[in-house]
Design an enzyme around this catalytic site. Sequence first.
Site, PDB file in Angstrom:
ATOM      1  N   HIS A   3       0.832  -1.208   0.000  1.00 36.77           N
ATOM      2  CA  HIS A   3       0.000   0.000   0.000  1.00 36.77           C
ATOM      3  C   HIS A   3       0.868   1.259   0.000  1.00 36.77           C
ATOM      4  O   HIS A   3       0.547   2.239  -0.672  1.00 36.77           O
ATOM      5  CB  HIS A   3      -0.936   0.022   1.207  1.00 36.77           C
ATOM      6  CG  HIS A   3      -1.837  -1.166   1.284  1.00 36.77           C
ATOM      7  ND1 HIS A   3      -2.587  -1.451   2.399  1.00 36.77           N
ATOM      8  CD2 HIS A   3      -2.109  -2.158   0.384  1.00 36.77           C
ATOM      9  CE1 HIS A   3      -3.288  -2.560   2.192  1.00 36.77           C
ATOM     10  NE2 HIS A   3      -3.002  -3.009   0.982  1.00 36.77           N
ATOM     11  N   HIS A  11      -9.033  -2.323  -5.172  1.00 36.50           N
ATOM     12  CA  HIS A  11      -7.935  -2.607  -4.243  1.00 36.50           C
ATOM     13  C   HIS A  11      -6.937  -3.588  -4.854  1.00 36.50           C
ATOM     14  O   HIS A  11      -5.731  -3.478  -4.604  1.00 36.50           O
ATOM     15  CB  HIS A  11      -8.444  -3.148  -2.908  1.00 36.50           C
ATOM     16  CG  HIS A  11      -7.315  -3.321  -1.931  1.00 36.50           C
ATOM     17  ND1 HIS A  11      -6.765  -2.257  -1.252  1.00 36.50           N
ATOM     18  CD2 HIS A  11      -6.593  -4.416  -1.588  1.00 36.50           C
ATOM     19  CE1 HIS A  11      -5.757  -2.698  -0.517  1.00 36.50           C
ATOM     20  NE2 HIS A  11      -5.631  -3.997  -0.696  1.00 36.50           N
ATOM     21  N   ASP A  17      -2.919  -3.020  -5.078  1.00 34.41           N
ATOM     22  CA  ASP A  17      -1.872  -3.973  -4.720  1.00 34.41           C
ATOM     23  C   ASP A  17      -0.919  -4.208  -5.895  1.00 34.41           C
ATOM     24  O   ASP A  17       0.305  -4.277  -5.723  1.00 34.41           O
ATOM     25  CB  ASP A  17      -2.486  -5.314  -4.306  1.00 34.41           C
ATOM     26  CG  ASP A  17      -2.999  -5.317  -2.881  1.00 34.41           C
ATOM     27  OD1 ASP A  17      -2.675  -4.387  -2.113  1.00 34.41           O
ATOM     28  OD2 ASP A  17      -3.733  -6.267  -2.526  1.00 34.41           O
ATOM     29  N   HIS A  24      -0.145 -11.215  -4.957  1.00 39.73           N
ATOM     30  CA  HIS A  24       1.221 -10.756  -4.718  1.00 39.73           C
ATOM     31  C   HIS A  24       2.265 -11.677  -5.349  1.00 39.73           C
ATOM     32  O   HIS A  24       3.257 -11.208  -5.913  1.00 39.73           O
ATOM     33  CB  HIS A  24       1.474 -10.648  -3.217  1.00 39.73           C
ATOM     34  CG  HIS A  24       0.559  -9.687  -2.523  1.00 39.73           C
ATOM     35  ND1 HIS A  24       0.502  -8.343  -2.837  1.00 39.73           N
ATOM     36  CD2 HIS A  24      -0.351  -9.869  -1.534  1.00 39.73           C
ATOM     37  CE1 HIS A  24      -0.383  -7.749  -2.072  1.00 39.73           C
ATOM     38  NE2 HIS A  24      -0.922  -8.648  -1.275  1.00 39.73           N
TER      39      HIS A  24
END
Length: 315
Positions: free
Chosen positions: A94, A251, A255, A278
């Site tokens: 973030h 969101h 990321d 991720h």
Amino acid sequence: MATRTQSPGIGYRSGLRQKTLKQPIPCRGVGLHSGAVVSMVLRPAGADSGIRFLRTDITDRDPWITARYDQVVDTQLCTVIGNSDGVRVGTIEHLMAALAGCEIDNAIIEIDAAEVPVMDGSSEPFVFLIDCVGTVELDAPRRAIEVRKPITVGNAARGLTLAPADAFSVDFEIDFASPVVSHSTLDVRLVNGTFRREIAKARTFGFLEDAERLRAMGLALGGSLDNTVVVDGDRVLNEEGLRFDDEFVRHKVLDCVGDLYLAGAPILGRVTATRSGHHTNNEVLRALFADPTAYAVVEMPESAYAYAEALPATA
């Protein structure tokens, strides 16, 4: 060091020189996974130094960690970087997204714990703090990673492709069994403050049914309705509801922006992602830099800042 002072705000575009913070920025908050109270200071840094973390609580080992794709050591529910002495900092995505969105090329992040504070679960608090102090241009050209040929990791069901383009854009698709999160897409060209307006406020999210399992694993110990959108069955538990109808996919774009800023410079390329996370975000950078013919380091062209609005999401 600096040749021009910029007023606070991300709407200003020069794009041809590197930038750093005008002044140090202190902040304090709770780690999403550790639950620990964390103090952090974002400090200016010189040209070509990049983004570096300094663990101020570490005295017996090397406390410095470079924010770079090849320093990523864990991608379970967040992105964690570490050095060869085993010193780590987690949940950096973030903050990295805010630095990318604010066009901060160089900064030192002093932190007294192993996790960046989650703040409200989005990048907005970090963007606000950068807005407050402003930025300065440095006497060095801004460089970018130009994608020269498509790189794909994963597959059609869950994967990510980086392809050549004249600016940075992300086309992201999510698909969850949850009737609240469901299926959604967002295609956004991240230039001229689009990140700030369309992405920065989107918060991390989780499912109530997973909370006990995660805490048993030592994760999400600092999670709460103050920093996470919590979904329970067919409803959102947060009293204020969602900030966007499609906050979940926004969101995921946030990321992705943060993870890909670990390239060490802005990317000139188009991201097409399906249910990426991720791990996949990091994997595509490793694949890109493993192929010298797939990229080039170039001076940032002014054309990369051509204005475009976010395209609407579809459910």
